[in-house]
Design an enzyme around this catalytic site. Sequence first.
Site, PDB file in Angstrom:
ATOM      1  N   ASP A  92       1.438 -10.974   8.875  1.00 47.74           N
ATOM      2  CA  ASP A  92       2.372  -9.855   8.994  1.00 47.74           C
ATOM      3  C   ASP A  92       3.114  -9.862  10.340  1.00 47.74           C
ATOM      4  O   ASP A  92       2.507 -10.117  11.382  1.00 47.74           O
ATOM      5  CB  ASP A  92       1.549  -8.557   8.871  1.00 47.74           C
ATOM      6  CG  ASP A  92       2.399  -7.315   8.998  1.00 47.74           C
ATOM      7  OD1 ASP A  92       3.301  -7.152   8.178  1.00 47.74           O
ATOM      8  OD2 ASP A  92       2.155  -6.510   9.927  1.00 47.74           O
ATOM      9  N   GLU A 129       5.492 -13.769   7.466  1.00 46.39           N
ATOM     10  CA  GLU A 129       6.402 -12.643   7.219  1.00 46.39           C
ATOM     11  C   GLU A 129       7.308 -12.518   8.436  1.00 46.39           C
ATOM     12  O   GLU A 129       7.020 -11.805   9.394  1.00 46.39           O
ATOM     13  CB  GLU A 129       5.641 -11.331   6.980  1.00 46.39           C
ATOM     14  CG  GLU A 129       6.551 -10.251   6.406  1.00 46.39           C
ATOM     15  CD  GLU A 129       6.833  -9.069   7.328  1.00 46.39           C
ATOM     16  OE1 GLU A 129       7.790  -8.323   7.047  1.00 46.39           O
ATOM     17  OE2 GLU A 129       6.122  -8.868   8.325  1.00 46.39           O
ATOM     18  N   HIS A 177       7.747  -3.728  -0.531  1.00 48.84           N
ATOM     19  CA  HIS A 177       7.385  -2.391  -0.043  1.00 48.84           C
ATOM     20  C   HIS A 177       8.242  -1.955   1.140  1.00 48.84           C
ATOM     21  O   HIS A 177       8.211  -0.807   1.537  1.00 48.84           O
ATOM     22  CB  HIS A 177       5.914  -2.402   0.373  1.00 48.84           C
ATOM     23  CG  HIS A 177       5.686  -3.270   1.570  1.00 48.84           C
ATOM     24  ND1 HIS A 177       5.886  -4.634   1.540  1.00 48.84           N
ATOM     25  CD2 HIS A 177       5.326  -2.971   2.842  1.00 48.84           C
ATOM     26  CE1 HIS A 177       5.645  -5.128   2.744  1.00 48.84           C
ATOM     27  NE2 HIS A 177       5.299  -4.145   3.549  1.00 48.84           N
ATOM     28  N   ARG A 214      10.400   4.618   3.268  1.00 48.39           N
ATOM     29  CA  ARG A 214      10.001   3.446   2.479  1.00 48.39           C
ATOM     30  C   ARG A 214       9.035   3.864   1.373  1.00 48.39           C
ATOM     31  O   ARG A 214       8.866   3.152   0.382  1.00 48.39           O
ATOM     32  CB  ARG A 214       9.351   2.384   3.388  1.00 48.39           C
ATOM     33  CG  ARG A 214      10.344   1.681   4.309  1.00 48.39           C
ATOM     34  CD  ARG A 214       9.658   0.729   5.249  1.00 48.39           C
ATOM     35  NE  ARG A 214       8.692   1.410   6.100  1.00 48.39           N
ATOM     36  CZ  ARG A 214       7.819   0.800   6.893  1.00 48.39           C
ATOM     37  NH1 ARG A 214       7.803  -0.511   6.950  1.00 48.39           N
ATOM     38  NH2 ARG A 214       6.969   1.488   7.633  1.00 48.39           N
TER      39      ARG A 214
HETATM   40  C1  GLC Z   1       5.574  -5.656   8.292  1.00 51.34           C
HETATM   41  C2  GLC Z   1       5.252  -4.856   7.054  1.00 51.34           C
HETATM   42  C3  GLC Z   1       5.706  -3.444   7.255  1.00 51.34           C
HETATM   43  C4  GLC Z   1       4.982  -2.866   8.441  1.00 51.34           C
HETATM   44  C5  GLC Z   1       5.152  -3.748   9.669  1.00 51.34           C
HETATM   45  C6  GLC Z   1       4.173  -3.381  10.727  1.00 51.34           C
HETATM   46  O1  GLC Z   1       6.913  -5.775   8.509  1.00 51.34           O
HETATM   47  O2  GLC Z   1       5.845  -5.437   5.942  1.00 51.34           O
HETATM   48  O3  GLC Z   1       5.488  -2.651   6.124  1.00 51.34           O
HETATM   49  O4  GLC Z   1       5.482  -1.583   8.721  1.00 51.34           O
HETATM   50  O5  GLC Z   1       4.923  -5.100   9.392  1.00 51.34           O
HETATM   51  O6  GLC Z   1       2.891  -3.809  10.359  1.00 51.34           O
END
Ligand code: GLC
Length: 638
Positions: free
Chosen positions: A279, A321, A390, A515
């Site tokens: 993440d 990500e 999400h 969101r």
């Molecule tokens: C990523 C997740 C998001 C979250 C962020 C902080 O971007 O997809 O939902 O708010 O990380 O963890």
Amino acid sequence: MQQAEKLSKLNIFLENVKVKDKNFHLRLGANFPIISDLYHKLYSNSPYKEEAFESLLASLVKNFEERSALQKKRDMTRVSSPNWYSSEKIVGMMLYVDLFNIDFNGLKEKIPYLLDLGINTVHLMPFLDVPEFENDGGYAVRNYREVNPKFGTMEEFEALVKEFQKNDLNLVMDFVLNHCADQHEWAVEGRKGHPKYKDFFYFFPDRNLPNEYEKTMLDIFPDTAPGNFTYLPENNQWVMTLFYGYQWDLNYKNPMVLVEMIDTMLFWSNKGIDIFRFDAVAYMWKEIGKFNQNLPEVHSLLQLFKLCGQIVAPGVAYIAEAIVAPEEIIKYFGEDLAQGDECDIAYNANFMALSWEALATKSTNLLKKSMKAVPTKPRNTTWINYARCHDDIGLGFDDKLVSEMGLSSLQHRLYILKHYCDGFNGSFGLGQRFMIEHETGNARISGSMSSLCGFERAVKENNEKEIQLAIKRINLQHAIILSLGGLPMIYSGDEVALPNNYEYLNDETKKYDNRWLHRSKMDWNLVENKDVPESPQGQVYRKLKKMIAIRKQTNAFADSNDLRYVDYENSHLLIFKKTDNKGESVYVIANFSEYDTFFERSIFGDLNPNKFYDLLTETNIDIQERNFISAYDVLWLK
Ligand code: GLC
């Protein structure tokens, strides 16, 4: 430490490893020199470097010893088919355990539902222990070794994994590694000045350094969590918090943090995780005076995670990500000599955002232009292709490409926002702006797939024609992500056109973050309609199910870096060609407008075909000079 000294220490360590497994030794021998090099480059000045390095080595051995025979067998199967995550056979769904069906047991019960649709890879949104209220949908972990008790016990989680494996379902874990909750034990102790944990975070006695950092930092949640530092009144100090104030950034300049997190990852690998989603990786390293995304050290860190992971659990794959510009995203696959040593999978975020741009403008010009500008990715890496997830939709188009088309990039973004959020110019979308930049009006977009595609509005207005168009838009989005090559990730609920959920507004802990608009609770009553062919749910579900089945039979839909966009002046159409390893191609032709339109035989070049077989309608199509394609239709021509 000198190079020679480093090597001899390493050799002593390798010789003393008691594990007998030959493959483990081979992997250790192959990866360890690179690990050691990366590590020492990052941490040459750290007072913890020796201690942490020893812990890292010990962690690899311990976790390998703890890895079950079953997992080791699965590793070997995976290693012998290294493209398993980019094959045409893979189809994913992402879901929240609680919103989907209450808890781990509830999810287990619904495995037949997932299998019926053709899903074989499930990305579980964060399922670890988090504070009850402030947790950003699970992205503020309080304990990395415990599951969220609301979802069940560790035994129940393990039973779920077992059932997944029995049914050949791959499990993707959301691994939140950039930050943890302010209630995590490390944070609780660190703020009190604990000798070990105070260096797990970025604490500051005043605003001097934070002000310097801020000069080159992005503001991620400018509306609801402005700034990147949070004041802690009880200790009169500041702590770095890029996301919400309760999400404390972990300090990867301290190698003890890295080692803890690698050990945690291996712990979950041993529980049976097939793919980790790392993440918010772009932010893992911060330097004063440098933009706080994509720093070279981030790549070294991710390589360390992957290389260590490969030694212990070589069957596991890794997703980055990183929702950043395409030329930066591509670096998360590992550049030059590091190709293959970093993440295997990354988000095709640019395509996703541009697919919405194309639906709004009814033109695929920017989409095509942008996709052609994406550098080729390394072999054996792939994209997650998705239409919704999400998070919000960030309109992160390349400004240069937008202006080359004679458009103002800001005005263009504002137009898209008006289209999806204000019903502008007869638009169909029912989205909302997320995180508005007040000086410019720029923002990101929240809203479910179905609502952004016009379904919710059309149902409210009882407009049958619009309902049908909305269904076609949803089906188009699904047809595209299934055919682009890569890992298609369906967002749970989209398979039955679940609309926006406005209930989050009644929840104090969620209402500041829209969101939640598109994080709806699964409506199992609605799902029953999936078997009624003429119902909207039936039309979306059945079409998706059929497309998934066809995809799995069509080798051209695997990703082998073979995607070619076809130049064509009809801007409503997106045309691309996918080719399998025997040279058989499928042309995908998608009409991003509500107009019926045409494509010419000439798009197929020298092939000059008279006939094609459309995989979707299972019919032969005679190709004429001009060929008709109706509103939002997609053809998969073989
Ligand atoms: C990523 C997740 C998001 C979250 C962020 C902080 O971007 O997809 O939902 O708010 O990380 O963890």
